[in-house]
Design a protein around this motif. Structure first.
Motif, PDB file in Angstrom:
ATOM      1  N   LEU A 270       0.837  -1.195   0.000  1.00 55.86           N
ATOM      2  CA  LEU A 270       0.000   0.000   0.000  1.00 55.86           C
ATOM      3  C   LEU A 270       0.878   1.253   0.000  1.00 55.86           C
ATOM      4  N   LYS A 271       0.340   2.323  -0.525  1.00 53.82           N
ATOM      5  CA  LYS A 271       1.047   3.598  -0.587  1.00 53.82           C
ATOM      6  C   LYS A 271       0.588   4.463   0.586  1.00 53.82           C
ATOM      7  N   VAL A 272       1.560   4.981   1.363  1.00 50.24           N
ATOM      8  CA  VAL A 272       1.273   5.696   2.608  1.00 50.24           C
ATOM      9  C   VAL A 272       1.804   7.125   2.530  1.00 50.24           C
ATOM     10  N   PHE A 273       0.985   8.074   2.989  1.00 53.05           N
ATOM     11  CA  PHE A 273       1.445   9.444   3.192  1.00 53.05           C
ATOM     12  C   PHE A 273       1.361   9.729   4.677  1.00 53.05           C
ATOM     13  N   PHE A 274       2.491  10.072   5.291  1.00 58.12           N
ATOM     14  CA  PHE A 274       2.602  10.295   6.728  1.00 58.12           C
ATOM     15  C   PHE A 274       2.901  11.778   6.950  1.00 58.12           C
ATOM     16  N   ALA A 275       1.893  12.529   7.395  1.00 55.44           N
ATOM     17  CA  ALA A 275       2.026  13.966   7.639  1.00 55.44           C
ATOM     18  C   ALA A 275       2.209  14.198   9.128  1.00 55.44           C
ATOM     19  N   GLN A 276       3.315  14.855   9.487  1.00 53.27           N
ATOM     20  CA  GLN A 276       3.555  15.184  10.883  1.00 53.27           C
ATOM     21  C   GLN A 276       3.260  16.660  11.110  1.00 53.27           C
ATOM     22  N   PHE A 277       2.197  16.922  11.860  1.00 59.95           N
ATOM     23  CA  PHE A 277       1.867  18.292  12.247  1.00 59.95           C
ATOM     24  C   PHE A 277       2.610  18.611  13.534  1.00 59.95           C
ATOM     25  N   ILE A 278       2.840  19.886  13.779  1.00 58.88           N
ATOM     26  CA  ILE A 278       3.546  20.393  14.956  1.00 58.88           C
ATOM     27  C   ILE A 278       5.048  20.091  14.875  1.00 58.88           C
ATOM     28  N   LYS A 279       5.416  18.895  14.478  1.00 59.12           N
ATOM     29  CA  LYS A 279       6.810  18.450  14.488  1.00 59.12           C
ATOM     30  C   LYS A 279       7.589  19.011  13.302  1.00 59.12           C
TER      31      LYS A 279
ATOM     32  N   GLU B 182      -2.147  20.918   1.801  1.00 60.40           N
ATOM     33  CA  GLU B 182      -1.421  19.899   1.034  1.00 60.40           C
ATOM     34  C   GLU B 182      -2.015  18.515   1.250  1.00 60.40           C
ATOM     35  N   VAL B 183      -2.345  18.210   2.510  1.00 61.29           N
ATOM     36  CA  VAL B 183      -2.947  16.915   2.818  1.00 61.29           C
ATOM     37  C   VAL B 183      -4.296  16.773   2.116  1.00 61.29           C
ATOM     38  N   GLU B 184      -5.092  17.828   2.118  1.00 59.87           N
ATOM     39  CA  GLU B 184      -6.378  17.779   1.430  1.00 59.87           C
ATOM     40  C   GLU B 184      -6.181  17.477  -0.061  1.00 59.87           C
ATOM     41  N   ALA B 185      -5.208  18.115  -0.685  1.00 58.13           N
ATOM     42  CA  ALA B 185      -4.934  17.876  -2.108  1.00 58.13           C
ATOM     43  C   ALA B 185      -4.475  16.427  -2.341  1.00 58.13           C
ATOM     44  N   ILE B 186      -3.658  15.909  -1.449  1.00 58.09           N
ATOM     45  CA  ILE B 186      -3.177  14.523  -1.558  1.00 58.09           C
ATOM     46  C   ILE B 186      -4.343  13.550  -1.403  1.00 58.09           C
ATOM     47  N   ILE B 187      -5.206  13.805  -0.425  1.00 59.02           N
ATOM     48  CA  ILE B 187      -6.376  12.949  -0.218  1.00 59.02           C
ATOM     49  C   ILE B 187      -7.282  13.003  -1.451  1.00 59.02           C
ATOM     50  N   ASN B 188      -7.554  14.197  -1.947  1.00 58.47           N
ATOM     51  CA  ASN B 188      -8.439  14.347  -3.106  1.00 58.47           C
ATOM     52  C   ASN B 188      -7.877  13.684  -4.354  1.00 58.47           C
TER      53      ASN B 188
ATOM     54  N   ILE C 189      -3.438   7.424   4.891  1.00 58.62           N
ATOM     55  CA  ILE C 189      -2.996   8.772   5.241  1.00 58.62           C
ATOM     56  C   ILE C 189      -2.882   8.834   6.760  1.00 58.62           C
ATOM     57  N   ILE C 190      -1.692   9.158   7.248  1.00 55.30           N
ATOM     58  CA  ILE C 190      -1.473   9.328   8.685  1.00 55.30           C
ATOM     59  C   ILE C 190      -1.359  10.824   8.953  1.00 55.30           C
ATOM     60  N   LEU C 191      -2.139  11.324   9.879  1.00 55.85           N
ATOM     61  CA  LEU C 191      -2.069  12.724  10.288  1.00 55.85           C
ATOM     62  C   LEU C 191      -1.592  12.753  11.742  1.00 55.85           C
ATOM     63  N   ASP C 192      -0.279  12.716  11.878  1.00 58.82           N
ATOM     64  CA  ASP C 192       0.364  12.618  13.182  1.00 58.82           C
ATOM     65  C   ASP C 192       0.294  13.951  13.919  1.00 58.82           C
TER      66      ASP C 192
ATOM     67  N   ILE D 170     -11.936  14.661   5.737  1.00 56.29           N
ATOM     68  CA  ILE D 170     -12.059  13.214   5.987  1.00 56.29           C
ATOM     69  C   ILE D 170     -13.294  12.651   5.285  1.00 56.29           C
ATOM     70  N   ARG D 171     -14.397  13.343   5.381  1.00 58.75           N
ATOM     71  CA  ARG D 171     -15.644  12.854   4.773  1.00 58.75           C
ATOM     72  C   ARG D 171     -15.569  12.805   3.252  1.00 58.75           C
ATOM     73  N   ASN D 172     -14.738  13.640   2.651  1.00 57.10           N
ATOM     74  CA  ASN D 172     -14.625  13.683   1.193  1.00 57.10           C
ATOM     75  C   ASN D 172     -13.526  12.774   0.642  1.00 57.10           C
TER      76      ASN D 172
END
Length: 171
Positions: free
Chosen positions: A32-41, A86-92, A99-102, A122-124
């Motif tokens: 599977l292809k994973v996108f791991f976004a780290q917020f705050i960090k 950016e995460v929204e664009a990746i999800i769309n 998708i991990i939103l750390d 998330i809903r979209n």
């Protein structure tokens, strides 16, 4: 892959990011292809050294520094909002399976963006996409829409005995 679910790893205990990293590695191992976004960090954490070597995991940080001990700056807010866009664009786009939103819950706690904005994203999402949200203080609105919620409970922690964060264990 079947229908994607929304998972939350929250609570005051240690291990939320570690659990999400484990899931990322498992997903990558299954192709599977994973996108791991780290917020705050925004610091170089040891996991980045390994994750960057796995071709089907992309890890990107949307923080400047870890400001948990202080209030976020205007620059912290801008970085988080840019990350959410950016995460929204990746999800769309739909190219990733997981998708991990750390630390997204901490970003919400500090009001870097609204829970309503995140829920709409998330809903979209595509039906088969798995979303994992980590961080302390998960808001009830997210808990209500999640399919799985794990609450990490601290029973005992060596920080309280004066042991500081150790490379390879906490960072």
């Amino acid at each position: 892959m079947n229908k994607g679910c929304v998972q939350i790893y929250t609570g005051e205990g240690k291990g939320k990011t570690t659990a999400a990293l484990g899931l990322s590695i498992r997903a990558a191992g299954a192709g599977l292809k994973v996108f791991f976004a780290q917020f705050i960090k925004g610091k170089l954490y040891s996991e980045i050294n390994v994750v960057n070597k796995i071709s089907n995991i992309t890890l990107k940080q949307y923080g400047l520094d870890c400001f948990i001990e202080k209030e976020p700056t205007a620059e912290d807010i801008i970085a988080a909002r840019k990350g959410l866009q950016e995460v929204e664009a990746i999800i769309n786009k739909g190219d990733h399976d997981v998708i991990i939103l750390d630390e997204i819950n901490i970003a919400l706690y500090y009001k870097l963006f609204s829970v309503e904005e995140l829920i709409a994203i998330i809903r979209n999402r595509p039906d088969k996409m798995e979303i994992v949200l980590t961080g302390r203080k998960a808001p009830k609105e997210l808990i209500e829409i999640a399919d799985l919620v794990t609450n990490m409970v601290e029973v005992k922690h060596y920080y309280n005995e004066g042991i500081e964060a150790r490379k390879g264990i906490e960072y």
